[in-house]
Design an enzyme around this catalytic site. Structure first.
Site, mmCIF file in Angstrom:
data_model
loop_
_atom_site.group_PDB
_atom_site.id
_atom_site.type_symbol
_atom_site.label_atom_id
_atom_site.label_comp_id
_atom_site.label_asym_id
_atom_site.label_seq_id
_atom_site.Cartn_x
_atom_site.Cartn_y
_atom_site.Cartn_z
ATOM 1 C CG ASP A 133 -0.125 -0.061 2.537
ATOM 2 O OD1 ASP A 133 0.872 -0.822 2.575
ATOM 3 O OD2 ASP A 133 -0.471 0.630 3.500
ATOM 4 C CD GLU A 134 -1.192 4.618 2.882
ATOM 5 O OE1 GLU A 134 -2.080 5.449 3.098
ATOM 6 O OE2 GLU A 134 -0.542 4.083 3.792
HETATM 7 C C1 ACM Z 1 -3.734 1.100 4.500
HETATM 8 O O1 ACM Z 1 -4.591 1.555 5.270
HETATM 9 N N1 ACM Z 1 -2.722 1.878 4.124
HETATM 10 C C2 ACM Z 1 -3.792 -0.250 3.999
#
Ligand code: ACM
Length: 525
Positions: free
Chosen positions: A337-338
Protein backbone atom coordinates in the site's frame (compact mmCIF):
# COMPACT_ATOMS: atom_id res chain seq x y z
CA UNK A 1 -10.75 -45.76 19.26
CA UNK A 2 -12.60 -48.94 20.21
CA UNK A 3 -11.33 -48.56 23.77
CA UNK A 4 -12.74 -45.05 23.93
CA UNK A 5 -16.05 -46.14 22.42
CA UNK A 6 -16.38 -48.77 25.13
CA UNK A 7 -15.59 -46.21 27.81
CA UNK A 8 -18.18 -43.88 26.40
CA UNK A 9 -20.74 -46.70 26.28
CA UNK A 10 -20.01 -47.49 29.94
CA UNK A 11 -20.28 -43.81 30.82
CA UNK A 12 -23.66 -43.54 29.11
CA UNK A 13 -24.86 -46.74 30.84
CA UNK A 14 -23.72 -45.28 34.12
CA UNK A 15 -25.75 -42.14 33.46
CA UNK A 16 -28.77 -44.30 32.63
CA UNK A 17 -28.29 -46.33 35.83
CA UNK A 18 -27.85 -43.23 37.93
CA UNK A 19 -31.08 -41.77 36.54
CA UNK A 20 -33.15 -44.46 38.22
CA UNK A 21 -31.83 -43.50 41.65
CA UNK A 22 -31.55 -39.78 41.09
CA UNK A 23 -34.57 -37.75 42.00
CA UNK A 24 -36.03 -35.78 39.13
CA UNK A 25 -34.77 -32.19 39.09
CA UNK A 26 -37.34 -29.58 38.13
CA UNK A 27 -35.27 -27.56 35.71
CA UNK A 28 -36.70 -24.16 34.76
CA UNK A 29 -38.30 -23.51 31.36
CA UNK A 30 -35.83 -22.05 28.87
CA UNK A 31 -35.70 -20.55 25.38
CA UNK A 32 -32.52 -21.32 23.48
CA UNK A 33 -33.65 -19.00 20.64
CA UNK A 34 -33.43 -15.96 22.92
CA UNK A 35 -29.86 -16.68 24.09
CA UNK A 36 -27.67 -13.66 23.22
CA UNK A 37 -25.28 -15.58 20.97
CA UNK A 38 -22.79 -13.66 18.79
CA UNK A 39 -22.35 -14.52 15.97
CA UNK A 40 -25.98 -15.57 15.57
CA UNK A 41 -26.12 -19.22 14.46
CA UNK A 42 -27.74 -20.29 11.19
CA UNK A 43 -30.47 -22.29 12.90
CA UNK A 44 -31.58 -22.52 16.54
CA UNK A 45 -34.39 -24.86 17.58
CA UNK A 46 -35.36 -24.54 21.25
CA UNK A 47 -36.87 -27.46 23.17
CA UNK A 48 -37.73 -25.55 26.35
CA UNK A 49 -35.94 -27.77 28.83
CA UNK A 50 -32.39 -27.54 30.18
CA UNK A 51 -29.06 -29.21 30.77
CA UNK A 52 -27.87 -28.78 34.34
CA UNK A 53 -24.13 -28.22 34.29
CA UNK A 54 -22.71 -29.21 37.67
CA UNK A 55 -20.00 -31.21 39.39
CA UNK A 56 -21.60 -34.41 38.06
CA UNK A 57 -20.80 -33.44 34.46
CA UNK A 58 -17.87 -34.88 32.50
CA UNK A 59 -16.43 -34.08 29.08
CA UNK A 60 -15.63 -36.83 26.59
CA UNK A 61 -14.19 -36.48 23.12
CA UNK A 62 -13.77 -38.69 20.10
CA UNK A 63 -10.30 -40.16 19.61
CA UNK A 64 -10.32 -40.26 15.83
CA UNK A 65 -8.47 -36.94 15.94
CA UNK A 66 -6.21 -36.04 18.92
CA UNK A 67 -6.96 -32.36 18.29
CA UNK A 68 -10.50 -33.04 19.57
CA UNK A 69 -9.16 -33.92 23.02
CA UNK A 70 -7.40 -30.52 23.10
CA UNK A 71 -10.73 -28.86 22.29
CA UNK A 72 -12.32 -30.79 25.17
CA UNK A 73 -9.56 -29.65 27.51
CA UNK A 74 -9.99 -26.06 26.30
CA UNK A 75 -13.70 -26.25 27.16
CA UNK A 76 -12.89 -27.68 30.60
CA UNK A 77 -10.32 -24.90 31.26
CA UNK A 78 -12.79 -22.20 30.20
CA UNK A 79 -15.59 -23.60 32.38
CA UNK A 80 -13.14 -23.67 35.31
CA UNK A 81 -12.16 -20.05 34.83
CA UNK A 82 -15.72 -18.84 34.20
CA UNK A 83 -17.60 -20.59 37.01
CA UNK A 84 -14.96 -22.45 39.01
CA UNK A 85 -16.19 -25.92 38.09
CA UNK A 86 -13.45 -28.47 37.26
CA UNK A 87 -14.73 -31.02 34.74
CA UNK A 88 -12.67 -34.09 33.85
CA UNK A 89 -11.90 -34.75 30.19
CA UNK A 90 -11.85 -38.36 29.01
CA UNK A 91 -11.51 -39.69 32.53
CA UNK A 92 -13.60 -42.85 32.82
CA UNK A 93 -13.05 -43.25 36.55
CA UNK A 94 -15.35 -40.32 37.22
CA UNK A 95 -17.52 -41.85 39.95
CA UNK A 96 -20.07 -39.07 40.23
CA UNK A 97 -20.79 -38.88 36.52
CA UNK A 98 -24.40 -37.93 35.87
CA UNK A 99 -24.28 -35.79 32.76
CA UNK A 100 -22.07 -35.82 29.73
CA UNK A 101 -20.71 -33.31 27.19
CA UNK A 102 -19.55 -35.35 24.21
CA UNK A 103 -17.44 -33.71 21.49
CA UNK A 104 -17.68 -35.96 18.47
CA UNK A 105 -15.97 -36.15 15.10
CA UNK A 106 -18.66 -36.66 12.45
CA UNK A 107 -18.58 -36.68 8.68
CA UNK A 108 -22.24 -35.71 8.36
CA UNK A 109 -23.06 -34.19 4.97
CA UNK A 110 -24.65 -31.24 6.76
CA UNK A 111 -21.18 -30.26 7.96
CA UNK A 112 -19.91 -29.04 4.61
CA UNK A 113 -17.66 -26.26 5.91
CA UNK A 114 -14.68 -27.44 7.98
CA UNK A 115 -15.79 -25.00 10.70
CA UNK A 116 -19.42 -26.18 10.80
CA UNK A 117 -20.83 -27.77 13.95
CA UNK A 118 -24.08 -29.09 15.38
CA UNK A 119 -24.98 -28.77 19.03
CA UNK A 120 -27.65 -30.99 20.59
CA UNK A 121 -28.46 -29.93 24.15
CA UNK A 122 -30.65 -32.35 26.10
CA UNK A 123 -31.42 -32.84 29.79
CA UNK A 124 -28.61 -35.28 30.47
CA UNK A 125 -26.23 -34.81 27.59
CA UNK A 126 -24.76 -32.29 25.24
CA UNK A 127 -23.56 -33.63 21.90
CA UNK A 128 -21.28 -31.41 19.84
CA UNK A 129 -20.73 -32.78 16.33
CA UNK A 130 -18.08 -31.39 14.00
CA UNK A 131 -16.13 -32.63 11.02
CA UNK A 132 -12.87 -31.04 12.21
CA UNK A 133 -11.36 -29.89 15.50
CA UNK A 134 -11.73 -26.31 14.19
CA UNK A 135 -15.49 -26.89 13.88
CA UNK A 136 -15.59 -28.40 17.37
CA UNK A 137 -13.69 -25.37 18.68
CA UNK A 138 -16.24 -22.98 17.14
CA UNK A 139 -19.06 -25.02 18.70
CA UNK A 140 -17.32 -24.84 22.07
CA UNK A 141 -17.49 -21.03 21.86
CA UNK A 142 -21.26 -21.27 21.43
CA UNK A 143 -21.43 -23.51 24.49
CA UNK A 144 -19.27 -21.08 26.50
CA UNK A 145 -21.68 -18.28 25.60
CA UNK A 146 -24.64 -20.39 26.78
CA UNK A 147 -23.24 -21.02 30.27
CA UNK A 148 -24.70 -18.47 32.69
CA UNK A 149 -22.39 -16.59 35.09
CA UNK A 150 -24.62 -17.49 38.03
CA UNK A 151 -25.64 -20.92 39.21
CA UNK A 152 -29.13 -21.84 40.33
CA UNK A 153 -28.59 -23.02 43.90
CA UNK A 154 -32.17 -24.09 44.60
CA UNK A 155 -32.42 -27.03 42.20
CA UNK A 156 -30.15 -29.53 43.97
CA UNK A 157 -27.89 -29.66 46.98
CA UNK A 158 -25.02 -28.31 44.88
CA UNK A 159 -24.74 -25.38 42.42
CA UNK A 160 -26.10 -26.00 38.92
CA UNK A 161 -25.66 -23.79 35.86
CA UNK A 162 -28.73 -24.04 33.65
CA UNK A 163 -28.09 -24.28 29.88
CA UNK A 164 -31.16 -23.99 27.62
CA UNK A 165 -31.93 -27.14 25.65
CA UNK A 166 -32.39 -27.47 21.91
CA UNK A 167 -30.50 -27.83 18.70
CA UNK A 168 -28.10 -25.47 16.92
CA UNK A 169 -26.97 -26.00 13.33
CA UNK A 170 -24.22 -23.63 12.40
CA UNK A 171 -21.47 -22.83 9.87
CA UNK A 172 -19.64 -19.67 8.83
CA UNK A 173 -20.58 -17.50 5.84
CA UNK A 174 -16.94 -16.69 5.03
CA UNK A 175 -13.84 -18.87 5.43
CA UNK A 176 -11.66 -15.86 6.37
CA UNK A 177 -12.73 -13.84 9.41
CA UNK A 178 -9.95 -11.71 10.74
CA UNK A 179 -8.67 -8.73 12.56
CA UNK A 180 -5.31 -7.00 12.04
CA UNK A 181 -3.06 -5.56 14.70
CA UNK A 182 -0.44 -2.98 13.75
CA UNK A 183 2.44 -3.82 16.12
CA UNK A 184 4.77 -1.55 14.10
CA UNK A 185 3.53 2.00 14.83
CA UNK A 186 3.45 0.98 18.48
CA UNK A 187 4.77 -2.29 19.78
CA UNK A 188 2.43 -4.65 21.66
CA UNK A 189 3.80 -7.32 23.99
CA UNK A 190 3.22 -11.06 23.52
CA UNK A 191 0.80 -11.00 26.48
CA UNK A 192 -1.18 -8.12 24.91
CA UNK A 193 -1.43 -9.97 21.60
CA UNK A 194 -2.56 -13.15 23.39
CA UNK A 195 -5.28 -11.26 25.24
CA UNK A 196 -6.64 -9.98 21.92
CA UNK A 197 -6.46 -13.51 20.45
CA UNK A 198 -8.52 -14.85 23.38
CA UNK A 199 -11.33 -12.41 22.66
CA UNK A 200 -11.20 -13.02 18.90
CA UNK A 201 -11.50 -16.77 19.53
CA UNK A 202 -14.60 -16.27 21.73
CA UNK A 203 -16.36 -14.62 18.78
CA UNK A 204 -15.26 -17.28 16.26
CA UNK A 205 -12.63 -15.30 14.34
CA UNK A 206 -10.13 -17.56 12.60
CA UNK A 207 -7.38 -15.13 11.53
CA UNK A 208 -5.10 -12.53 13.12
CA UNK A 209 -3.05 -10.50 10.65
CA UNK A 210 0.07 -8.98 12.26
CA UNK A 211 1.45 -5.84 10.59
CA UNK A 212 5.07 -6.52 11.57
CA UNK A 213 6.96 -3.69 9.88
CA UNK A 214 6.49 -0.08 8.92
CA UNK A 215 8.38 3.20 8.68
CA UNK A 216 8.52 3.63 12.45
CA UNK A 217 9.59 0.12 13.45
CA UNK A 218 10.57 -3.45 12.50
CA UNK A 219 9.12 -5.99 14.96
CA UNK A 220 10.28 -9.50 14.05
CA UNK A 221 13.73 -10.99 14.58
CA UNK A 222 15.36 -12.09 11.32
CA UNK A 223 18.46 -14.16 12.16
CA UNK A 224 20.20 -13.52 8.83
CA UNK A 225 19.69 -9.73 9.04
CA UNK A 226 20.05 -8.83 12.76
CA UNK A 227 20.16 -5.06 12.37
CA UNK A 228 16.47 -5.06 11.34
CA UNK A 229 15.58 -5.39 15.01
CA UNK A 230 18.77 -3.92 16.55
CA UNK A 231 18.31 -0.68 14.62
CA UNK A 232 14.82 -0.83 13.11
CA UNK A 233 13.14 -2.23 16.23
CA UNK A 234 14.23 0.53 18.58
CA UNK A 235 11.66 3.21 17.68
CA UNK A 236 7.93 3.81 17.43
CA UNK A 237 5.40 6.59 16.90
CA UNK A 238 5.71 9.29 19.55
CA UNK A 239 9.30 8.42 20.48
CA UNK A 240 8.78 5.35 22.69
CA UNK A 241 11.32 2.55 22.91
CA UNK A 242 9.68 0.23 20.35
CA UNK A 243 10.43 -3.47 20.68
CA UNK A 244 10.31 -6.66 18.65
CA UNK A 245 9.40 -10.33 18.89
CA UNK A 246 12.24 -12.81 19.04
CA UNK A 247 11.62 -15.81 16.80
CA UNK A 248 10.76 -17.84 19.93
CA UNK A 249 8.17 -15.23 20.95
CA UNK A 250 6.67 -15.11 17.47
CA UNK A 251 6.40 -18.92 17.44
CA UNK A 252 4.75 -18.73 20.86
CA UNK A 253 2.11 -16.32 19.46
CA UNK A 254 1.58 -18.58 16.42
CA UNK A 255 1.14 -21.66 18.67
CA UNK A 256 -1.19 -19.83 21.07
CA UNK A 257 -3.33 -18.75 18.13
CA UNK A 258 -3.25 -22.26 16.61
CA UNK A 259 -4.54 -23.71 19.91
CA UNK A 260 -7.54 -21.42 19.36
CA UNK A 261 -7.82 -22.40 15.66
CA UNK A 262 -6.66 -18.94 14.64
CA UNK A 263 -4.15 -18.50 11.81
CA UNK A 264 -1.51 -15.79 12.05
CA UNK A 265 -0.98 -13.89 8.78
CA UNK A 266 2.44 -12.17 8.93
CA UNK A 267 2.85 -8.93 7.00
CA UNK A 268 6.08 -7.27 5.94
CA UNK A 269 4.90 -4.09 4.27
CA UNK A 270 6.81 -3.21 1.05
CA UNK A 271 8.03 -1.62 -1.19
CA UNK A 272 6.71 1.44 0.72
CA UNK A 273 6.40 1.72 4.51
CA UNK A 274 10.02 0.53 4.70
CA UNK A 275 11.92 3.36 6.38
CA UNK A 276 12.88 1.24 9.44
CA UNK A 277 14.29 -1.54 7.20
CA UNK A 278 16.23 0.91 5.00
CA UNK A 279 17.57 2.67 8.09
CA UNK A 280 18.90 -0.74 9.27
CA UNK A 281 20.35 -1.68 5.85
CA UNK A 282 20.86 1.40 3.61
CA UNK A 283 21.35 -0.67 0.41
CA UNK A 284 17.58 -1.30 0.44
CA UNK A 285 16.83 2.40 0.02
CA UNK A 286 15.29 3.66 -3.26
CA UNK A 287 16.75 6.83 -4.72
CA UNK A 288 13.36 8.52 -5.10
CA UNK A 289 12.47 8.03 -1.42
CA UNK A 290 13.24 10.23 1.58
CA UNK A 291 16.60 9.51 3.23
CA UNK A 292 16.06 7.01 6.05
CA UNK A 293 16.20 8.31 9.63
CA UNK A 294 14.46 7.37 12.85
CA UNK A 295 10.81 8.23 12.26
CA UNK A 296 8.36 8.73 15.12
CA UNK A 297 5.80 10.80 13.20
CA UNK A 298 2.64 9.55 11.48
CA UNK A 299 3.37 10.47 7.85
CA UNK A 300 3.02 7.84 5.09
CA UNK A 301 4.15 7.34 1.52
CA UNK A 302 7.76 8.62 1.62
CA UNK A 303 9.82 5.40 1.80
CA UNK A 304 10.57 2.62 -0.68
CA UNK A 305 12.78 -0.38 -1.36
CA UNK A 306 14.86 -0.25 -4.54
CA UNK A 307 12.97 -2.43 -7.03
CA UNK A 308 15.93 -2.58 -9.45
CA UNK A 309 18.51 -4.22 -7.18
CA UNK A 310 19.05 -8.00 -7.07
CA UNK A 311 20.39 -7.69 -3.51
CA UNK A 312 17.00 -6.37 -2.39
CA UNK A 313 15.36 -9.58 -3.61
CA UNK A 314 18.05 -11.78 -1.98
CA UNK A 315 17.35 -9.93 1.27
CA UNK A 316 13.60 -10.47 0.86
CA UNK A 317 14.14 -14.14 0.07
CA UNK A 318 15.84 -14.49 3.48
CA UNK A 319 13.24 -12.43 5.34
CA UNK A 320 10.21 -14.08 3.75
CA UNK A 321 11.84 -17.52 4.12
CA UNK A 322 12.52 -17.14 7.85
CA UNK A 323 9.02 -15.82 8.57
CA UNK A 324 7.33 -18.41 6.31
CA UNK A 325 9.18 -21.20 8.15
CA UNK A 326 7.65 -20.04 11.44
CA UNK A 327 4.15 -19.47 10.05
CA UNK A 328 2.15 -22.65 9.41
CA UNK A 329 -0.75 -20.75 7.83
CA UNK A 330 -1.17 -20.55 4.05
CA UNK A 331 -0.63 -16.78 3.64
CA UNK A 332 2.13 -14.17 3.54
CA UNK A 333 1.03 -10.52 3.35
CA UNK A 334 3.38 -8.20 1.42
CA UNK A 335 1.56 -4.95 2.19
CA UNK A 336 2.04 -3.05 -1.07
CA UNK A 337 0.00 0.00 0.00
CA UNK A 338 0.79 3.67 -0.34
CA UNK A 339 4.11 3.33 -2.20
CA UNK A 340 3.72 6.92 -3.39
CA UNK A 341 7.40 7.55 -4.19
CA UNK A 342 7.93 4.29 -6.14
CA UNK A 343 7.66 4.71 -9.93
CA UNK A 344 4.66 2.71 -11.20
CA UNK A 345 6.88 0.50 -13.40
CA UNK A 346 9.15 -0.21 -10.43
CA UNK A 347 6.16 -0.94 -8.21
CA UNK A 348 4.75 -3.47 -10.71
CA UNK A 349 8.16 -5.12 -11.19
CA UNK A 350 8.59 -5.33 -7.42
CA UNK A 351 5.18 -6.91 -6.71
CA UNK A 352 5.62 -9.49 -9.48
CA UNK A 353 9.11 -10.47 -8.27
CA UNK A 354 8.09 -10.65 -4.60
CA UNK A 355 5.06 -12.78 -5.49
CA UNK A 356 7.47 -15.40 -6.89
CA UNK A 357 9.51 -15.33 -3.66
CA UNK A 358 6.38 -15.79 -1.56
CA UNK A 359 5.32 -18.72 -3.75
CA UNK A 360 8.80 -20.26 -3.53
CA UNK A 361 8.28 -20.38 0.24
CA UNK A 362 4.95 -22.17 -0.29
CA UNK A 363 2.69 -19.31 0.70
CA UNK A 364 -0.14 -17.49 -1.04
CA UNK A 365 0.53 -13.79 -1.41
CA UNK A 366 -1.87 -11.26 0.07
CA UNK A 367 -1.40 -7.56 -0.65
CA UNK A 368 -3.43 -4.38 -0.13
CA UNK A 369 -5.62 -3.51 -3.16
CA UNK A 370 -2.84 -1.53 -4.89
CA UNK A 371 -1.16 -4.84 -5.88
CA UNK A 372 -3.87 -5.34 -8.52
CA UNK A 373 -1.93 -2.85 -10.69
CA UNK A 374 0.58 -5.68 -11.23
CA UNK A 375 -0.08 -8.87 -13.18
CA UNK A 376 -0.69 -11.01 -10.09
CA UNK A 377 -1.37 -14.73 -10.05
CA UNK A 378 -4.98 -15.85 -9.55
CA UNK A 379 -3.91 -17.62 -6.35
CA UNK A 380 -2.82 -14.30 -4.83
CA UNK A 381 -5.31 -12.31 -2.77
CA UNK A 382 -6.16 -8.62 -2.96
CA UNK A 383 -6.98 -6.95 0.33
CA UNK A 384 -9.56 -4.24 -0.35
CA UNK A 385 -9.30 -1.08 1.77
CA UNK A 386 -9.88 1.93 -0.50
CA UNK A 387 -9.87 1.26 -4.29
CA UNK A 388 -12.98 -0.60 -5.49
CA UNK A 389 -11.68 -0.59 -9.09
CA UNK A 390 -8.55 -2.50 -8.07
CA UNK A 391 -10.62 -4.99 -6.06
CA UNK A 392 -12.84 -5.62 -9.11
CA UNK A 393 -9.79 -5.89 -11.38
CA UNK A 394 -8.22 -8.49 -9.08
CA UNK A 395 -11.46 -10.47 -8.94
CA UNK A 396 -11.72 -10.41 -12.75
CA UNK A 397 -8.23 -11.87 -12.79
CA UNK A 398 -9.48 -14.77 -10.61
CA UNK A 399 -8.08 -13.53 -7.30
CA UNK A 400 -10.00 -13.71 -4.04
CA UNK A 401 -10.69 -10.52 -2.11
CA UNK A 402 -10.53 -9.76 1.62
CA UNK A 403 -12.94 -6.99 2.58
CA UNK A 404 -11.57 -4.23 4.85
CA UNK A 405 -13.27 -1.05 3.59
CA UNK A 406 -11.66 1.76 5.61
CA UNK A 407 -14.97 3.61 6.00
CA UNK A 408 -16.60 0.58 7.66
CA UNK A 409 -13.94 -1.68 9.21
CA UNK A 410 -10.99 0.50 10.24
CA UNK A 411 -10.93 0.04 13.99
CA UNK A 412 -8.59 3.01 14.36
CA UNK A 413 -11.27 5.44 13.20
CA UNK A 414 -12.92 7.33 16.07
CA UNK A 415 -16.45 6.30 17.03
CA UNK A 416 -17.61 9.91 17.25
CA UNK A 417 -16.46 13.41 18.19
CA UNK A 418 -15.92 12.48 21.84
CA UNK A 419 -13.77 9.36 21.17
CA UNK A 420 -10.54 9.42 23.15
CA UNK A 421 -8.28 7.60 20.67
CA UNK A 422 -8.24 7.12 16.94
CA UNK A 423 -8.06 9.08 13.68
CA UNK A 424 -10.78 10.49 11.42
CA UNK A 425 -9.46 10.43 7.83
CA UNK A 426 -11.98 7.73 6.78
CA UNK A 427 -14.73 9.33 8.92
CA UNK A 428 -16.26 8.45 12.27
CA UNK A 429 -17.36 4.82 12.56
CA UNK A 430 -20.05 4.50 15.25
CA UNK A 431 -20.96 0.99 16.40
CA UNK A 432 -24.14 0.84 14.27
CA UNK A 433 -22.35 2.04 11.10
CA UNK A 434 -19.66 -0.59 11.68
CA UNK A 435 -22.38 -3.28 11.78
CA UNK A 436 -24.85 -2.11 9.12
CA UNK A 437 -23.25 -2.98 5.78
CA UNK A 438 -22.90 -6.15 3.77
CA UNK A 439 -19.41 -7.36 2.78
CA UNK A 440 -21.01 -9.32 -0.07
CA UNK A 441 -22.48 -6.24 -1.80
CA UNK A 442 -20.32 -3.34 -0.59
CA UNK A 443 -18.18 -3.12 -3.75
CA UNK A 444 -20.31 -2.85 -6.86
CA UNK A 445 -19.35 -5.38 -9.50
CA UNK A 446 -17.53 -7.71 -7.08
CA UNK A 447 -19.06 -11.19 -7.31
CA UNK A 448 -19.86 -12.76 -3.91
CA UNK A 449 -17.91 -15.90 -4.89
CA UNK A 450 -14.72 -13.85 -5.09
CA UNK A 451 -14.96 -12.71 -1.47
CA UNK A 452 -12.72 -14.71 0.83
CA UNK A 453 -13.93 -12.90 3.90
CA UNK A 454 -13.70 -9.86 6.10
CA UNK A 455 -10.98 -8.31 8.24
CA UNK A 456 -11.04 -5.43 10.72
CA UNK A 457 -7.64 -3.70 10.81
CA UNK A 458 -6.45 -1.86 13.91
CA UNK A 459 -3.70 0.63 13.05
CA UNK A 460 -1.84 1.79 16.11
CA UNK A 461 -0.68 5.38 15.56
CA UNK A 462 -2.81 6.58 18.51
CA UNK A 463 -2.74 3.53 20.79
CA UNK A 464 0.09 1.75 22.65
CA UNK A 465 -1.34 -0.74 25.16
CA UNK A 466 -4.21 -3.21 25.70
CA UNK A 467 -6.50 -0.66 27.36
CA UNK A 468 -6.30 1.67 24.35
CA UNK A 469 -6.41 -1.19 21.83
CA UNK A 470 -9.58 -2.52 23.46
CA UNK A 471 -11.21 0.92 23.54
CA UNK A 472 -11.03 1.07 19.74
CA UNK A 473 -11.64 -2.62 19.01
CA UNK A 474 -14.54 -3.27 21.40
CA UNK A 475 -17.36 -3.43 20.82
CA UNK A 476 -16.97 -2.88 17.04
CA UNK A 477 -14.93 -6.03 16.40
CA UNK A 478 -17.76 -8.14 17.87
CA UNK A 479 -20.02 -6.88 15.07
CA UNK A 480 -17.48 -7.86 12.41
CA UNK A 481 -17.49 -11.36 13.91
CA UNK A 482 -21.20 -11.54 13.09
CA UNK A 483 -20.82 -9.95 9.61
CA UNK A 484 -18.22 -12.60 8.77
CA UNK A 485 -20.09 -15.57 10.19
CA UNK A 486 -23.88 -15.17 10.15
CA UNK A 487 -26.17 -15.39 7.08
CA UNK A 488 -27.08 -11.94 5.73
CA UNK A 489 -30.77 -12.48 6.57
CA UNK A 490 -29.85 -12.71 10.29
CA UNK A 491 -28.11 -9.34 10.32
CA UNK A 492 -30.40 -6.93 12.12
CA UNK A 493 -29.14 -3.99 14.19
CA UNK A 494 -32.08 -3.93 16.65
CA UNK A 495 -31.71 -7.63 17.39
CA UNK A 496 -27.90 -7.46 17.43
CA UNK A 497 -27.67 -4.50 19.80
CA UNK A 498 -29.64 -6.42 22.45
CA UNK A 499 -27.28 -9.38 22.14
CA UNK A 500 -24.32 -7.00 22.21
CA UNK A 501 -25.60 -5.44 25.44
CA UNK A 502 -25.58 -8.91 26.99
CA UNK A 503 -21.82 -9.28 26.34
CA UNK A 504 -21.04 -7.07 29.35
CA UNK A 505 -20.46 -9.94 31.84
CA UNK A 506 -17.92 -11.51 29.44
CA UNK A 507 -16.19 -8.19 28.67
CA UNK A 508 -16.02 -7.34 32.37
CA UNK A 509 -14.82 -10.80 33.41
CA UNK A 510 -12.06 -10.58 30.78
CA UNK A 511 -11.27 -6.98 31.84
CA UNK A 512 -11.79 -5.75 28.31
CA UNK A 513 -12.03 -1.94 28.11
CA UNK A 514 -14.91 -1.50 25.65
CA UNK A 515 -16.32 1.84 24.49
CA UNK A 516 -19.75 2.12 26.17
CA UNK A 517 -21.54 3.76 23.25
CA UNK A 518 -24.94 5.29 24.04
CA UNK A 519 -26.35 3.46 21.00
CA UNK A 520 -26.51 0.31 23.14
CA UNK A 521 -28.47 -0.19 26.36
CA UNK A 522 -25.63 -1.98 28.19
CA UNK A 523 -26.69 -4.64 30.69
CA UNK A 524 -24.65 -3.56 33.70
CA UNK A 525 -25.05 -5.34 37.03
C1 ACM B 1 -3.73 1.10 4.50
O1 ACM B 1 -4.59 1.56 5.27
N1 ACM B 1 -2.72 1.88 4.12
C2 ACM B 1 -3.79 -0.25 4.00
Amino acid sequence: MIYRSILLFVAVLCIAACQTEKKEINLPKTDLASAPLIPKPIKTIPTGSAFGLDAGTAIYTTTTDPEFEKVGQFLSDQIKSKIGLALAVNNPSEATLERLIYINQSDSVELESPEAYQLYIKKDSILLNAKTAAGAFRGVQTLRQLIPEKSNDTLTDRPMWVIPSGKIIDAPKFGYRGSMLDVARHFFTVEEVKKYIDALAYYKFNTLHLHLSDDQGWRIEIKSWPKLTEVGGASEVGGGEGGFYTQEQYKDIVAYAADRHITIVPEIDMPGHTNAASLSYPFLHYAGAETPRVRTDMKVGYSSFDAQKDTVYSFLDDVIGEIADMSPGPYFHIGGDESHVTKKSDYILFVEKVEKIVQKHNKRMIGWNEIAQADIDASSIAHFWNEPENAVKAAENGSKIIMSPAKKTYLDMKYDSISEYGLTWAGYIPVDVAYQWDPATYVEGLPTESILGIEAPLWSETISNSTELEYLAFPRVIGYAELGWSPSEHLNWDDYKKRLAAQVPYLEAMQINYYPTKLVDWKKE
